[in-house]
Write a protein that holds these residues in place. Structure first.
Motif, PDB file in Angstrom:
ATOM      1  N   UNK A 155       0.776  -1.240   0.000  1.00 25.53           N
ATOM      2  CA  UNK A 155       0.000   0.000   0.000  1.00 25.53           C
ATOM      3  C   UNK A 155       0.808   1.291   0.000  1.00 25.53           C
ATOM      4  N   UNK A 156       1.977   1.304   0.594  1.00 29.24           N
ATOM      5  CA  UNK A 156       2.655   2.564   0.889  1.00 29.24           C
ATOM      6  C   UNK A 156       3.274   3.185  -0.355  1.00 29.24           C
ATOM      7  N   UNK A 157       3.169   4.511  -0.421  1.00 30.30           N
ATOM      8  CA  UNK A 157       3.951   5.294  -1.375  1.00 30.30           C
ATOM      9  C   UNK A 157       5.150   5.918  -0.656  1.00 30.30           C
ATOM     10  N   UNK A 158       4.990   6.191   0.625  1.00 30.75           N
ATOM     11  CA  UNK A 158       6.074   6.662   1.460  1.00 30.75           C
ATOM     12  C   UNK A 158       6.195   5.766   2.682  1.00 30.75           C
ATOM     13  N   UNK A 159       7.428   5.421   3.071  1.00 34.34           N
ATOM     14  CA  UNK A 159       7.662   4.546   4.214  1.00 34.34           C
ATOM     15  C   UNK A 159       8.566   5.279   5.198  1.00 34.34           C
ATOM     16  N   UNK A 160       8.123   5.372   6.456  1.00 35.83           N
ATOM     17  CA  UNK A 160       8.881   6.035   7.504  1.00 35.83           C
ATOM     18  C   UNK A 160       9.704   5.007   8.278  1.00 35.83           C
ATOM     19  N   UNK A 161      10.976   5.330   8.523  1.00 34.32           N
ATOM     20  CA  UNK A 161      11.877   4.427   9.223  1.00 34.32           C
ATOM     21  C   UNK A 161      12.420   5.088  10.479  1.00 34.32           C
ATOM     22  N   UNK A 162      12.572   4.295  11.552  1.00 33.23           N
ATOM     23  CA  UNK A 162      13.233   4.751  12.769  1.00 33.23           C
ATOM     24  C   UNK A 162      14.404   3.821  13.034  1.00 33.23           C
ATOM     25  N   UNK A 163      15.581   4.230  12.615  1.00 32.31           N
ATOM     26  CA  UNK A 163      16.800   3.462  12.853  1.00 32.31           C
ATOM     27  C   UNK A 163      17.920   4.442  13.158  1.00 32.31           C
ATOM     28  N   UNK A 164      18.988   3.944  13.767  1.00 32.39           N
ATOM     29  CA  UNK A 164      20.083   4.841  14.120  1.00 32.39           C
ATOM     30  C   UNK A 164      21.357   4.552  13.353  1.00 32.39           C
ATOM     31  N   UNK A 165      21.330   3.537  12.449  1.00 29.14           N
ATOM     32  CA  UNK A 165      22.481   3.228  11.609  1.00 29.14           C
ATOM     33  C   UNK A 165      22.025   3.072  10.157  1.00 29.14           C
ATOM     34  N   UNK A 166      22.786   3.597   9.191  1.00 26.30           N
ATOM     35  CA  UNK A 166      22.413   3.412   7.789  1.00 26.30           C
ATOM     36  C   UNK A 166      22.292   1.944   7.391  1.00 26.30           C
ATOM     37  N   UNK A 167      23.137   1.088   7.957  1.00 32.17           N
ATOM     38  CA  UNK A 167      23.077  -0.336   7.600  1.00 32.17           C
ATOM     39  C   UNK A 167      21.749  -0.965   8.012  1.00 32.17           C
ATOM     40  N   UNK A 168      21.207  -0.539   9.154  1.00 30.80           N
ATOM     41  CA  UNK A 168      19.912  -1.052   9.591  1.00 30.80           C
ATOM     42  C   UNK A 168      18.814  -0.587   8.642  1.00 30.80           C
ATOM     43  N   UNK A 169      18.878   0.680   8.258  1.00 28.89           N
ATOM     44  CA  UNK A 169      17.883   1.208   7.326  1.00 28.89           C
ATOM     45  C   UNK A 169      17.979   0.495   5.979  1.00 28.89           C
ATOM     46  N   UNK A 170      19.201   0.232   5.518  1.00 26.58           N
ATOM     47  CA  UNK A 170      19.394  -0.430   4.227  1.00 26.58           C
ATOM     48  C   UNK A 170      18.701  -1.789   4.200  1.00 26.58           C
ATOM     49  N   UNK A 171      18.804  -2.558   5.282  1.00 22.52           N
ATOM     50  CA  UNK A 171      18.145  -3.850   5.316  1.00 22.52           C
ATOM     51  C   UNK A 171      16.637  -3.732   5.206  1.00 22.52           C
ATOM     52  N   UNK A 172      16.047  -2.740   5.889  1.00 22.27           N
ATOM     53  CA  UNK A 172      14.602  -2.546   5.824  1.00 22.27           C
ATOM     54  C   UNK A 172      14.168  -2.093   4.432  1.00 22.27           C
ATOM     55  N   UNK A 173      14.921  -1.160   3.850  1.00 20.48           N
ATOM     56  CA  UNK A 173      14.588  -0.658   2.512  1.00 20.48           C
ATOM     57  C   UNK A 173      14.637  -1.787   1.495  1.00 20.48           C
ATOM     58  N   UNK A 174      15.691  -2.561   1.529  1.00 20.44           N
ATOM     59  CA  UNK A 174      15.837  -3.667   0.575  1.00 20.44           C
ATOM     60  C   UNK A 174      14.698  -4.667   0.702  1.00 20.44           C
ATOM     61  N   UNK A 175      14.362  -5.008   1.935  1.00 23.92           N
ATOM     62  CA  UNK A 175      13.301  -5.989   2.165  1.00 23.92           C
ATOM     63  C   UNK A 175      11.960  -5.496   1.635  1.00 23.92           C
ATOM     64  N   UNK A 176      11.596  -4.256   1.946  1.00 25.54           N
ATOM     65  CA  UNK A 176      10.286  -3.741   1.517  1.00 25.54           C
ATOM     66  C   UNK A 176      10.249  -3.566   0.005  1.00 25.54           C
ATOM     67  N   UNK A 177      11.343  -3.110  -0.595  1.00 20.38           N
ATOM     68  CA  UNK A 177      11.355  -2.963  -2.055  1.00 20.38           C
ATOM     69  C   UNK A 177      11.189  -4.329  -2.727  1.00 20.38           C
ATOM     70  N   UNK A 178      11.839  -5.354  -2.198  1.00 22.01           N
ATOM     71  CA  UNK A 178      11.686  -6.697  -2.775  1.00 22.01           C
ATOM     72  C   UNK A 178      10.247  -7.187  -2.632  1.00 22.01           C
ATOM     73  N   UNK A 179       9.654  -6.918  -1.485  1.00 22.63           N
ATOM     74  CA  UNK A 179       8.250  -7.317  -1.290  1.00 22.63           C
ATOM     75  C   UNK A 179       7.335  -6.555  -2.253  1.00 22.63           C
ATOM     76  N   UNK A 180       7.613  -5.256  -2.467  1.00 23.73           N
ATOM     77  CA  UNK A 180       6.794  -4.461  -3.385  1.00 23.73           C
ATOM     78  C   UNK A 180       6.880  -5.011  -4.808  1.00 23.73           C
ATOM     79  N   UNK A 181       8.088  -5.386  -5.228  1.00 17.57           N
ATOM     80  CA  UNK A 181       8.248  -5.968  -6.561  1.00 17.57           C
ATOM     81  C   UNK A 181       7.437  -7.253  -6.690  1.00 17.57           C
TER      82      UNK A 181
END
Length: 458
Positions: A240-266
């Motif tokens: 559903x999301x067009x924008x996704x809000x993240x709460x993380x304190x390290x770029x590596x943590x955010x990268x894992x979440x972004x990759x996972x959601x983008x793969x699910x969206x595909x």
């Protein structure tokens, strides 16, 4: 940087204590003015001057009463209580701006989709198509008890309710009224009845037989945001999301979440690059690094450890007062915000967080990075986050309102513009155009709302 601009949202809640706990005590803070309309119109003007995409207004529907089994600590620090309704100031902010968007948090668990669809269409009308909705399922037991339930719905059931809620509002926004239903003909017909149809929804949680009450807004469906990072929350975002809000304190943590959601969206048949990801960040900026560090130290001196424990106890559904404050926190399944539990237990394999360390860390930054420095230093760090995390932009917090928004606009934005990292002027007039470019006001064809678009009955 890939050439894509950094997207900026301001982050606020209609309350005194939100991401920064205790900083309302700072002499420069105007947080207590959250109940004044001028506070919100001033905020909107500052953000539009800084060419922010939107103001994101968070919300919670219950008091924070997990810590020590009482609301007292939250009240002492003004944490999310008292609070006002986030929707009601949006029209006034829209009236003093032309391009700034407004994303507002509303819970699918405690709204009725029929009346909620009208609220959002009304805001789409009154803002000229600048409204977005951050879909949450609500995690506070106090909200459940005060809104008619004996206890909170289980975590995954809340998302099951939300899935049907989305089906209903998509039908109301997209399928009930044709674009040309309002004719205002010389013969005295305002709406052509043949161009309006009932949504006829019969489901597990909702029954909505009739037509939508409102004629379509500029965007029809508001821009959809989502912030949950549990597995079921990520699946919801991917659909559903067009924008996704993240709460993380390290770029590596955010990268894992972004990759996972983008793969699910595909996997859902969506273009994964059409989803935009925003990480929370608190920026303390001054002319020099030394001045910014001194300002941060000043702000930190007002932070409340007990208040932070009270807030995070409620978010995670774990009474941190009952734990050893210096013993590392372990992951447990809760009906709270599981992404918040994961943030301080499993997402970072290199750090073990104690409750005391969590409270000290989130006191100013609310769980995301705190970036303090000169405009050049801040811009370097924001650019690093975009490159390493694969995110599209930031939710910039305002721990000492309106000082920190104003400082960011006056000092950081010009540096980002000089580097070509943020736009110098708006493109298009609707919030969805901020996402996808001028002329794109309706949901993309690969978004699930698109399958409900109106077509005349055969």
């Amino acid at each position: 940087m890939s050439g894509e601009r950094i997207r900026l949202n301001g982050l606020r809640q209609s309350t005194v204590g939100h991401t920064a706990i205790g900083l309302w005590r700072h002499p420069d803070s105007q947080a207590h003015r959250y109940r004044e309309l001028s506070y919100w119109t001033e905020t909107a003007r500052i953000l539009e001057r800084g060419r922010f995409d939107a103001l994101f207004i968070a919300d919670a529907l219950g008091p924070l009463e997990v810590y020590q089994g009482s609301v007292d600590a939250a009240l002492r620090d003004g944490i999310q209580t008292p609070t006002d309704d986030p929707l009601l100031a949006i029209s006034a902010m829209a009236a003093v701006t032309e391009h700034l968007g407004f994303s507002v948090t509303v819970s699918s668990t405690y709204e009725q989709p029929y009346s909620f669809a009208r609220k959002m269409t009304t805001l789409d009308h009154l803002t000229g198509g600048r409204i977005g909705w951050n879909v949450v399922t609500s995690a506070l037991d106090s909200a459940a008890r005060n809104l008619g339930l004996t206890t909170q719905l289980p975590h995954d059931q809340r998302y099951a309710v939300a899935e049907e809620f989305m089906d209903v509002v998509y039908k109301l926004w997209e399928s009930s009224w044709a674009d040309d239903a309002v004719v205002r003909s010389p013969e005295g017909i305002f709406v052509d009845p043949a161009r309006v149809r009932p949504v006829a929804h019969e489901g597990t949680y909702y029954r909505v037989p009739g037509i939508a009450l409102s004629e379509p807004g500029v965007q029809r469906t508001p821009v959809i945001y989502q912030a949950g990072t549990s597995p079921v929350g990520r699946a919801f975002a991917a659909r559903h999301a067009e924008g996704v809000f993240l709460s993380t304190y390290l770029p590596s943590m955010a990268r894992g979440l972004v990759t996972d959601v983008r793969e699910r969206a595909a996997a859902e048949g969506r273009d994964p690059r059409s989803l935009k990801f925003f990480a929370i960040a608190t920026v303390i900026v001054a002319e020099t690094d030394a001045q910014a560090q001194a300002k941060l130290a000043d702000y930190q001196s007002y932070a409340s450890v007990e208040g932070a424990l009270a807030r995070w106890s409620a978010l995670m559904h774990i009474d941190l007062s009952a734990l050893d404050l210096d013993k590392p926190l372990e992951y447990v399944e809760t009906d709270g915000i599981r992404g918040m539990v994961e943030l301080f237990t499993t997402l970072d394999p290199d750090r073990r967080w104690t409750p005391r360390a969590i409270a000290e860390f989130v006191g100013v930054g609310g769980g995301g990075p705190v970036i303090a420095g000169s405009p050049a230093t801040v811009a370097d760090e924001l650019e690093r986050w975009v490159d390493e995390a694969g995110i599209d932009g930031f939710n910039i917090a305002d721990p000492v309102p309106p000082v920190t928004f104003r400082d960011f606009t006056d000092l950081v934005v010009p540096e980002l513009q000089r580097r070509g990292l943020v736009w110098r002027d708006y493109e298009g007039s609707t919030l969805r155009e901020h996402f996808h470019g001028g002329g794109v006001t309706r949901v993309r064809d690969d978004h699930p709302a698109a399958r409900y678009r109106f077509s005349a009955p055969q």
